[in-house]
Write a protein that holds these residues in place. Structure first.
Motif, PDB file in Angstrom:
ATOM      1  N   ALA A   1      -7.554   7.514  25.114  1.00 43.46           N
ATOM      2  CA  ALA A   1      -7.233   8.641  24.250  1.00 43.46           C
ATOM      3  C   ALA A   1      -8.189   8.651  23.061  1.00 43.46           C
ATOM      4  O   ALA A   1      -8.919   7.681  22.819  1.00 43.46           O
ATOM      5  CB  ALA A   1      -5.786   8.553  23.793  1.00 43.46           C
ATOM      6  N   PHE A   2      -8.150   9.757  22.312  1.00 42.86           N
ATOM      7  CA  PHE A   2      -9.162  10.034  21.301  1.00 42.86           C
ATOM      8  C   PHE A   2      -8.534  10.235  19.928  1.00 42.86           C
ATOM      9  O   PHE A   2      -7.467  10.843  19.804  1.00 42.86           O
ATOM     10  CB  PHE A   2      -9.902  11.337  21.630  1.00 42.86           C
ATOM     11  N   THR A   3      -9.228   9.772  18.903  1.00 43.00           N
ATOM     12  CA  THR A   3      -8.879  10.172  17.550  1.00 43.00           C
ATOM     13  C   THR A   3     -10.160  10.458  16.784  1.00 43.00           C
ATOM     14  O   THR A   3     -11.074   9.633  16.757  1.00 43.00           O
ATOM     15  CB  THR A   3      -8.008   9.128  16.827  1.00 43.00           C
ATOM     16  N   THR A   4     -10.238  11.658  16.218  1.00 42.46           N
ATOM     17  CA  THR A   4     -11.395  12.085  15.449  1.00 42.46           C
ATOM     18  C   THR A   4     -10.959  12.337  14.016  1.00 42.46           C
ATOM     19  O   THR A   4     -10.021  13.104  13.776  1.00 42.46           O
ATOM     20  CB  THR A   4     -12.000  13.380  16.031  1.00 42.46           C
ATOM     21  N   GLU A   5     -11.612  11.659  13.084  1.00 43.21           N
ATOM     22  CA  GLU A   5     -11.335  11.906  11.671  1.00 43.21           C
ATOM     23  C   GLU A   5     -12.377  12.861  11.103  1.00 43.21           C
ATOM     24  O   GLU A   5     -13.585  12.613  11.206  1.00 43.21           O
ATOM     25  CB  GLU A   5     -11.336  10.617  10.856  1.00 43.21           C
ATOM     26  N   LEU A   6     -11.933  13.925  10.493  1.00 45.82           N
ATOM     27  CA  LEU A   6     -12.821  14.875   9.824  1.00 45.82           C
ATOM     28  C   LEU A   6     -13.135  14.309   8.438  1.00 45.82           C
ATOM     29  O   LEU A   6     -12.313  14.323   7.543  1.00 45.82           O
ATOM     30  CB  LEU A   6     -12.131  16.237   9.703  1.00 45.82           C
TER      31      LEU A   6
ATOM     32  N   ARG B   1      -3.851  14.067  24.423  1.00 45.39           N
ATOM     33  CA  ARG B   1      -4.661  12.834  24.372  1.00 45.39           C
ATOM     34  C   ARG B   1      -5.424  12.720  23.067  1.00 45.39           C
ATOM     35  O   ARG B   1      -6.247  11.808  22.916  1.00 45.39           O
ATOM     36  CB  ARG B   1      -5.651  12.812  25.543  1.00 45.39           C
ATOM     37  N   VAL B   2      -5.158  13.608  22.109  1.00 49.71           N
ATOM     38  CA  VAL B   2      -5.985  13.709  20.908  1.00 49.71           C
ATOM     39  C   VAL B   2      -5.135  13.575  19.647  1.00 49.71           C
ATOM     40  O   VAL B   2      -4.106  14.235  19.503  1.00 49.71           O
ATOM     41  CB  VAL B   2      -6.728  15.059  20.876  1.00 49.71           C
ATOM     42  N   TRP B   3      -5.604  12.749  18.728  1.00 54.15           N
ATOM     43  CA  TRP B   3      -5.031  12.628  17.394  1.00 54.15           C
ATOM     44  C   TRP B   3      -6.132  12.972  16.389  1.00 54.15           C
ATOM     45  O   TRP B   3      -7.018  12.154  16.126  1.00 54.15           O
ATOM     46  CB  TRP B   3      -4.524  11.209  17.145  1.00 54.15           C
ATOM     47  N   LEU B   4      -6.090  14.188  15.850  1.00 51.53           N
ATOM     48  CA  LEU B   4      -7.023  14.564  14.793  1.00 51.53           C
ATOM     49  C   LEU B   4      -6.547  13.948  13.477  1.00 51.53           C
ATOM     50  O   LEU B   4      -5.342  13.791  13.258  1.00 51.53           O
ATOM     51  CB  LEU B   4      -7.100  16.078  14.658  1.00 51.53           C
ATOM     52  N   GLN B   5      -7.488  13.634  12.586  1.00 58.17           N
ATOM     53  CA  GLN B   5      -7.126  13.011  11.317  1.00 58.17           C
ATOM     54  C   GLN B   5      -7.896  13.639  10.168  1.00 58.17           C
ATOM     55  O   GLN B   5      -9.049  14.039  10.339  1.00 58.17           O
ATOM     56  CB  GLN B   5      -7.494  11.535  11.280  1.00 58.17           C
ATOM     57  N   SER B   6      -7.289  13.623   8.994  1.00 60.26           N
ATOM     58  CA  SER B   6      -7.996  13.969   7.767  1.00 60.26           C
ATOM     59  C   SER B   6      -7.227  13.442   6.572  1.00 60.26           C
ATOM     60  O   SER B   6      -5.996  13.362   6.606  1.00 60.26           O
ATOM     61  CB  SER B   6      -8.191  15.477   7.635  1.00 60.26           C
TER      62      SER B   6
ATOM     63  N   VAL C   1      -2.962  13.867  12.145  1.00 63.36           N
ATOM     64  CA  VAL C   1      -2.554  12.738  11.310  1.00 63.36           C
ATOM     65  C   VAL C   1      -3.045  12.975   9.885  1.00 63.36           C
ATOM     66  O   VAL C   1      -4.243  13.181   9.656  1.00 63.36           O
ATOM     67  CB  VAL C   1      -3.149  11.425  11.847  1.00 63.36           C
ATOM     68  N   LEU C   2      -2.116  12.924   8.932  1.00 61.35           N
ATOM     69  CA  LEU C   2      -2.502  13.000   7.528  1.00 61.35           C
ATOM     70  C   LEU C   2      -2.737  11.588   7.010  1.00 61.35           C
ATOM     71  O   LEU C   2      -1.800  10.799   6.874  1.00 61.35           O
ATOM     72  CB  LEU C   2      -1.415  13.690   6.707  1.00 61.35           C
ATOM     73  N   LEU C   3      -3.990  11.272   6.749  1.00 60.32           N
ATOM     74  CA  LEU C   3      -4.345   9.997   6.140  1.00 60.32           C
ATOM     75  C   LEU C   3      -3.987  10.057   4.660  1.00 60.32           C
ATOM     76  O   LEU C   3      -4.251  11.064   3.987  1.00 60.32           O
ATOM     77  CB  LEU C   3      -5.835   9.730   6.312  1.00 60.32           C
ATOM     78  N   ASP C   4      -3.400   9.002   4.147  1.00 58.11           N
ATOM     79  CA  ASP C   4      -2.875   9.060   2.779  1.00 58.11           C
ATOM     80  C   ASP C   4      -3.323   7.857   1.968  1.00 58.11           C
ATOM     81  O   ASP C   4      -2.962   6.726   2.270  1.00 58.11           O
ATOM     82  CB  ASP C   4      -1.345   9.124   2.818  1.00 58.11           C
TER      83      ASP C   4
ATOM     84  N   ILE D   1       2.868  13.120  11.421  1.00 57.87           N
ATOM     85  CA  ILE D   1       2.346  11.747  11.443  1.00 57.87           C
ATOM     86  C   ILE D   1       1.583  11.489  10.152  1.00 57.87           C
ATOM     87  O   ILE D   1       0.690  12.260   9.780  1.00 57.87           O
ATOM     88  CB  ILE D   1       1.402  11.505  12.638  1.00 57.87           C
ATOM     89  N   VAL D   2       1.910  10.394   9.469  1.00 57.04           N
ATOM     90  CA  VAL D   2       1.163   9.961   8.295  1.00 57.04           C
ATOM     91  C   VAL D   2       0.526   8.607   8.592  1.00 57.04           C
ATOM     92  O   VAL D   2       1.044   7.820   9.391  1.00 57.04           O
ATOM     93  CB  VAL D   2       2.056   9.863   7.044  1.00 57.04           C
ATOM     94  N   ALA D   3      -0.584   8.360   7.926  1.00 57.88           N
ATOM     95  CA  ALA D   3      -1.308   7.099   8.134  1.00 57.88           C
ATOM     96  C   ALA D   3      -1.804   6.581   6.796  1.00 57.88           C
ATOM     97  O   ALA D   3      -2.907   6.907   6.359  1.00 57.88           O
ATOM     98  CB  ALA D   3      -2.461   7.284   9.109  1.00 57.88           C
ATOM     99  N   PRO D   4      -0.999   5.782   6.119  1.00 58.20           N
ATOM    100  CA  PRO D   4      -1.439   5.119   4.895  1.00 58.20           C
ATOM    101  C   PRO D   4      -2.140   3.800   5.222  1.00 58.20           C
ATOM    102  O   PRO D   4      -2.040   3.305   6.353  1.00 58.20           O
ATOM    103  CB  PRO D   4      -0.118   4.859   4.173  1.00 58.20           C
ATOM    104  N   PRO D   5      -2.839   3.207   4.263  1.00 51.96           N
ATOM    105  CA  PRO D   5      -3.419   1.884   4.491  1.00 51.96           C
ATOM    106  C   PRO D   5      -2.326   0.821   4.593  1.00 51.96           C
ATOM    107  O   PRO D   5      -1.178   1.035   4.177  1.00 51.96           O
ATOM    108  CB  PRO D   5      -4.309   1.670   3.267  1.00 51.96           C
ATOM    109  N   LEU D   6      -2.692  -0.314   5.142  1.00 45.40           N
ATOM    110  CA  LEU D   6      -1.732  -1.391   5.400  1.00 45.40           C
ATOM    111  C   LEU D   6      -0.834  -1.684   4.206  1.00 45.40           C
ATOM    112  O   LEU D   6       0.386  -1.819   4.347  1.00 45.40           O
ATOM    113  CB  LEU D   6      -2.484  -2.678   5.775  1.00 45.40           C
ATOM    114  N   GLN D   7      -1.459  -1.814   3.025  1.00 46.23           N
ATOM    115  CA  GLN D   7      -0.717  -2.310   1.867  1.00 46.23           C
ATOM    116  C   GLN D   7       0.332  -1.335   1.354  1.00 46.23           C
ATOM    117  O   GLN D   7       1.252  -1.738   0.644  1.00 46.23           O
ATOM    118  CB  GLN D   7      -1.682  -2.695   0.737  1.00 46.23           C
TER     119      GLN D   7
END
Length: 416
Positions: A219-224, A259-264, A285-288, A314-320
């Motif tokens: 599967a694919f993930t593309t970050e803009l 099959r696609v998770w776009l991110q920004s 995916v909203l990167l935060d 879907i949200v995606a923060p950093p690990l911490q």
């Protein structure tokens, strides 16, 4: 994601030699690696753990036949701990290590073609551009160190065409602030990485990335990536056209949106995908990283309800952002993690294996371990973190610079 390797002095460097001519692109043959090659690192990490049930559970999986899993997301290709990021070699290694989803961060060239780069303006640290004739086209060409001033360069994908970009060699991210020559500037790989596989990484267009990952059955993930130049670029290339171009390339390749998770990192980009193409927006995916500044973390938690109400799933923060320490120094879910779960948001996180040896990372206040530094003592704590993220926070996937680490855990705990 966003963290860059700082330029360091020549005394700490490992040398890098970049071949003059990259390999020409050849279309990948269809080969779906059904098993994962994990190598020795997962066992090393397990061996470094303190005694206890988690170590016993992971050690008992040492002879398992591992297979790919979407819980393991290949960050910048999936193998940039040892291979040049965003290159064919990193993607191939990430696929072999069982990453079920592989990442290309996209930026655009001068002729508005999409290419895989973590930052629109990182060519001076991730390729050999400053040591080629194309270095003269950089926004700021190489300037040597001298009179107490560090060596500098600033080279963007938008400085060159796609054809020119494809003439470059990918290298390990880093630069030499003490460099007197362009060749010296290319040195800068941290000691805990390696140049063993960095002779000349094969840089990728986004279309080539789609062909490669498709051929591996992943599967694919593309970050803009956010532009470093004023938009509209060149008069007519707007942010929305840029965001739409990513979707158009997926559709042209015949790739199903499931099959696609776009991110920004930009809510506006995610909102655009939700509105303009809901089939692709559904898994956007909203990167935060909105809680990075001092005092900003409570606001980042509060914003989660706005994102949910706006249609973000879907949200995606950093690990911490997802972990804290309890009174006994144990990793526990953070307020961000519990709030996201209560709101019904799905969670991904980034980026494991990006910090080097964990004892050094914690002592240095590493970004990804900043909320748990006082409870982090060595490399054996990496699987403690993964376990809390998986079983207590409930993340659905972890971006990693070395895919085998996450693939091993996921296989041991049946996360597919």
């Amino acid at each position: 994601m966003h963290i860059k390797v700082a330029a360091i002095s020549v005394g700490l460097l490992s040398a890098v030699k970049v071949a003059a001519f990259p390999k020409p692109w050849t279309s990948p043959t269809q080969q779906h690696f059904r098993n994962a090659e994990l190598g020795p690192r997962p066992q090393y990490l397990v061996g470094e753990m303190n005694e206890g049930w988690l170590k016993d559970r992971l050690a008992a999986c040492s002879d398992m036949q591992a297979r790919p899993t979407k819980f393991s997301i290949g960050h910048r290709g999936g193998a940039c701990l040892q291979f040049p990021e965003e290159t064919r070699e990193s993607v191939e290694a990430g696929a072999r290590m069982g990453a079920g989803i592989l990442e290309c961060d996209v930026a655009f060239t001068r002729d508005r073609e999409l290419v895989c780069r973590h930052d629109q303006c990182d060519l001076h640290t991730t390729t050999n551009i400053v040591a080629t004739d194309l270095g003269a086209k950089c926004t700021r060409p190489f300037a040597p160190a001298g009179n107490g001033t560090a060596a500098t360069a600033y080279c963007c994908t938008s400085d060159i065409t796609l054809a020119e970009f494809k003439s470059l060699c990918g290298k390990m991210d880093g630069s030499n602030a003490s460099a007197a020559t362009p060749a010296d500037f290319l040195r800068g790989t941290p000691a805990w990485r390696t140049d063993l596989y960095a002779a000349c990484g094969t840089v990728l267009s986004h279309k080539e990335f789609l062909a490669l990952v498709g051929a591996r059955g992943r599967a694919f993930t593309t970050e803009l990536k956010q532009p470093r130049v004023p938009m509209p670029f060149d008069g007519a290339y707007t942010q929305q056209r840029y965001a739409q171009q990513v979707v158009d390339e997926y559709r042209a390749a015949g790739i199903d949106p499931s099959r696609v998770w776009l991110q920004s990192f930009s809510f506006a980009d995610v909102a655009y995908w939700l509105r303009a193409d809901p089939a692709f927006g559904r898994q956007a995916v909203l990167l935060d990283q909105s809680g990075d500044l001092p005092g900003a973390f409570p606001g980042a938690v509060a914003n989660l309800s706005f994102y949910r109400d706006a249609g973000v799933r879907i949200v995606a923060p950093p690990l911490q952002y997802l972990v804290a320490l309890d009174g006994d120094g144990e990793y526990v879910p953070s307020s961000y993690a519990t709030t996201a779960r209560e709101l019904g948001l799905r969670i991904l996180t980034w980026s494991l294996e990006r910090s080097g040896p964990l004892a050094q990372a914690a002592a240095a206040g590493d970004y990804y371990y900043s909320t748990i530094a006082n409870g982090t003592h060595g490399d054996g704590d990496m699987y403690r973190l993964v376990d809390v993220l998986a079983r207590q926070v409930g993340v659905e996937g972890i971006f990693s610079d070395w895919s085998a680490t996450v693939t091993y855990y996921a296989n041991c705990f049946g996360l597919f």
